[in-house]
Write a protein that holds these residues in place. Structure first.
Motif, mmCIF file in Angstrom:
data_model
loop_
_atom_site.group_PDB
_atom_site.id
_atom_site.type_symbol
_atom_site.label_atom_id
_atom_site.label_comp_id
_atom_site.label_asym_id
_atom_site.label_seq_id
_atom_site.Cartn_x
_atom_site.Cartn_y
_atom_site.Cartn_z
ATOM 1 N N ASN A 160 0.644 -1.295 -0.115
ATOM 2 C CA ASN A 160 0.257 0.052 0.033
ATOM 3 C C ASN A 160 1.004 1.249 0.191
ATOM 4 O O ASN A 160 0.410 2.382 -0.313
ATOM 5 C CB ASN A 160 -1.003 -0.123 1.120
ATOM 6 N N VAL A 163 0.642 3.354 -3.327
ATOM 7 C CA VAL A 163 -0.614 3.945 -3.531
ATOM 8 C C VAL A 163 -0.658 5.084 -2.382
ATOM 9 O O VAL A 163 -1.206 6.181 -2.936
ATOM 10 C CB VAL A 163 -1.668 2.926 -3.218
ATOM 11 N N VAL A 167 -1.100 9.218 -3.961
ATOM 12 C CA VAL A 167 -2.646 9.723 -3.654
ATOM 13 C C VAL A 167 -2.065 10.982 -2.796
ATOM 14 O O VAL A 167 -2.665 12.235 -2.945
ATOM 15 C CB VAL A 167 -3.541 8.802 -2.788
ATOM 16 N N THR A 208 -9.376 9.748 1.480
ATOM 17 C CA THR A 208 -9.823 8.956 0.218
ATOM 18 C C THR A 208 -8.514 7.837 0.133
ATOM 19 O O THR A 208 -8.989 6.579 -0.091
ATOM 20 C CB THR A 208 -10.015 9.539 -0.944
ATOM 21 N N GLY A 209 -7.379 8.129 0.274
ATOM 22 C CA GLY A 209 -6.407 7.253 -0.181
ATOM 23 C C GLY A 209 -6.371 6.169 0.934
ATOM 24 O O GLY A 209 -6.003 5.221 0.631
ATOM 25 N N CYS A 211 -8.867 5.284 3.013
ATOM 26 C CA CYS A 211 -9.801 4.316 2.522
ATOM 27 C C CYS A 211 -9.521 3.126 1.550
ATOM 28 O O CYS A 211 -9.885 1.890 1.810
ATOM 29 C CB CYS A 211 -10.943 5.031 2.238
ATOM 30 N N LEU A 212 -8.846 3.572 0.446
ATOM 31 C CA LEU A 212 -8.626 2.766 -0.453
ATOM 32 C C LEU A 212 -7.594 1.591 0.082
ATOM 33 O O LEU A 212 -7.645 0.648 -0.200
ATOM 34 C CB LEU A 212 -7.979 3.348 -1.538
ATOM 35 N N VAL A 213 -6.390 2.147 0.627
ATOM 36 C CA VAL A 213 -5.439 1.001 1.132
ATOM 37 C C VAL A 213 -6.024 0.279 2.297
ATOM 38 O O VAL A 213 -5.551 -0.934 2.488
ATOM 39 C CB VAL A 213 -4.346 1.916 1.509
ATOM 40 N N GLY A 215 -9.253 -0.602 2.643
ATOM 41 C CA GLY A 215 -9.975 -1.767 2.030
ATOM 42 C C GLY A 215 -9.141 -2.713 1.353
ATOM 43 O O GLY A 215 -9.533 -3.986 1.338
ATOM 44 N N ARG A 216 -8.171 -2.308 0.643
ATOM 45 C CA ARG A 216 -7.343 -3.208 -0.012
ATOM 46 C C ARG A 216 -6.681 -4.268 1.018
ATOM 47 O O ARG A 216 -6.437 -5.349 0.597
ATOM 48 C CB ARG A 216 -6.300 -2.514 -0.815
ATOM 49 N N ASN A 283 -15.117 2.978 5.124
ATOM 50 C CA ASN A 283 -15.444 4.059 3.988
ATOM 51 C C ASN A 283 -16.143 5.051 4.832
ATOM 52 O O ASN A 283 -16.155 6.135 4.654
ATOM 53 C CB ASN A 283 -15.899 3.688 2.820
ATOM 54 N N ARG A 287 -15.305 8.933 6.433
ATOM 55 C CA ARG A 287 -15.568 10.001 5.963
ATOM 56 C C ARG A 287 -16.514 10.759 6.906
ATOM 57 O O ARG A 287 -16.898 12.205 6.568
ATOM 58 C CB ARG A 287 -16.566 9.514 4.712
#
Length: 299
Positions: A160, A163, A167, A208-209, A211-213, A215-216, A283, A287
Motif C-alpha cells: 500500500n 498507492v 494519492v 480517500t487514499g 480508505c482505499l489502502v 479496504g485493499r 469508508n 468520511r
C-alpha cells in the motif's frame, strides 16, 4: 463587419438545434451508463449481504474455526484481519504521506525524481502476489521467522505504500497555489504552511487514499497466504507478532477451495458478508469527520 458577424451568428443558430439534441443525447447516455454501474454495484452488494447477514450470530463472529465439524466461527481470522490492518496502516500511512509531501513540495524537478515517480506508479500497479513473493524472500528465507503476522503486516504495508504516496502527492498538488502563497505572505514557514494549510486542505483526498489502502489491505489474500499462512494460533486474542496470521479473506478462500466441513457454503456466505460489511464501514467511518467538517465550513 456587420455582414461577417451576422453570418457567423446565422451559422451558429442553424446548428443550435442539432447541438442541443446531441447534448441531450450525450447527457442521457452518461446518466444511463452511470445508473447501470450503480445498479450493478448495489445488486452485487445485495446478493452478497442477503446471503450472509441474516444468518450471522455472535457465536460465529467470535467463535473458533473448525476443521472437521460444522458450526465453526471466524473469530481468530477476523481479529488477525484487524490486527494486521492496524500494523500495516501504522507503517504505510506515515511513510506514504511523508513521501508524497516530499515529492510534491521538496523534490527538485529533474530526471532522477521523474524516474522515482515512474517507479512509484509502477509499484502501485504491480500485482499483489509479487509483494507476497518479496515477503517470502525477506521474512521466510532471509530472516527465517516463518509465516507470521509481522511478516504479513509489513508486506501489506509495502503493497500500500506506493498507492498512499501517489494519492498524497496528487492531493497536495491539487491545493490552489494562492493558499500557499498567502500563507508565505503572512510570514509562515514552509513547514507551517504544510501543516496548517496544505494538509488540512488536501485532507479529503488523503482520507480517500487511506480508505482505499485500508479496504485493499483488509480484503487482500495473496500476500497473506504467502507471508502469514493459512492457519491461526487457535486463540481469539493472540497479539504475538510471530504467530501464524490467517485473515478473514484467506479463511474465505480456504473454506471455498480446500475445507471439508459440511457447512462450508454457509461459512463462506457469512464470511463474505462480514468482509464486505466491514469494508463498507471503513469508508463510512473515515468520511464522517469530513462530512462534519464540510457542514461546519458551509455554515
Amino acid at each position: 463587419m456587420k455582414t461577417a458577424t451576422s453570418g457567423t451568428r446565422g451559422a451558429f443558430s442553424s446548428n443550435r438545434g442539432i447541438n442541443d439534441f446531441k447534448n441531450r443525447m450525450f447527457t442521457v447516455f452518461v446518466w444511463g451508463i452511470s445508473a447501470c454501474i450503480v445498479l450493478f454495484i448495489l445488486a452485487l452488494l445485495y446478493l452478497i449481504l442477503q446471503k450472509g447477514l441474516p444468518n450471522l450470530t455472535w457465536g460465529f463472529i467470535m467463535g473458533l474455526p473448525s476443521e472437521m465439524e460444522e458450526g465453526g466461527g471466524i473469530g481468530p481470522a477476523l481479529f488477525n484481519s484487524f490486527y494486521m490492518l492496524f500494523i500495516s496502516l501504522l507503517i504505510a500511512v506515515p511513510l506514504g504521506m511523508s513521501a508524497g509531501i516530499y515529492l510534491a513540495e521538496f523534490a527538485p524537478n529533474n530526471k532522477w525524481i521523474g524516474f522515482v515517480r515512474i517507479c512509484v506508479e509502477g509499484l502501485a500497479s504491480v500485482p499483489s502476489i509479487i509483494f507476497g513473493l518479496f515477503g517470502i524472500a525477506l521474512f521466510v528465507e532471509m530472516f527465517q521467522i516463518g509465516l507470521t503476522i509481522i511478516g504479513g503486516a509489513i508486506s501489506l504495508a509495502f503493497l500500500n505504500l506506493p498507492v498512499m504516496t501517489r494519492v498524497t502527492e496528487e492531493a497536495i498538488r491539487s491545493v490552489p497555489k494562492e493558499l500557499k502563497q498567502a500563507s508565505f505572505a503572512l510570514g509562515a514557514t514552509h513547514l507551517q504552511t504544510i501543516r496548517r494549510v496544505l494538509v488540512p486542505t488536501a485532507i479529503s483526498g488523503i482520507v480517500t487514499g487511506i480508505c482505499l489502502v485500508a479496504g485493499r489491505a483488509f480484503g487482500e489474500s495473496a500476500v497473506i497466504i504467502l507471508t502469514a499462512g493459512v492457519t491461526t494460533s487457535g486463540e481469539m486474542w493472540d497479539f504475538n507478532l510471530l504467530s501464524p496470521g490467517e485473515t478473514l479473506a484467506v479463511h474465505l478462500w480456504y473454506v471455498q477451495s480446500e475445507a471439508i466441513v459440511p457447512d462450508a457454503v454457509s461459512i463462506s456466505d457469512k464470511a463474505a458478508a462480514v468482509l464486505v460489511f466491514v469494508i463498507l464501514m471503513f469508508n463510512i467511518l473515515f468520511r464522517i469527520p469530513l462530512w462534519i467538517k464540510d457542514r461546519r465550513n458551509k455554515h
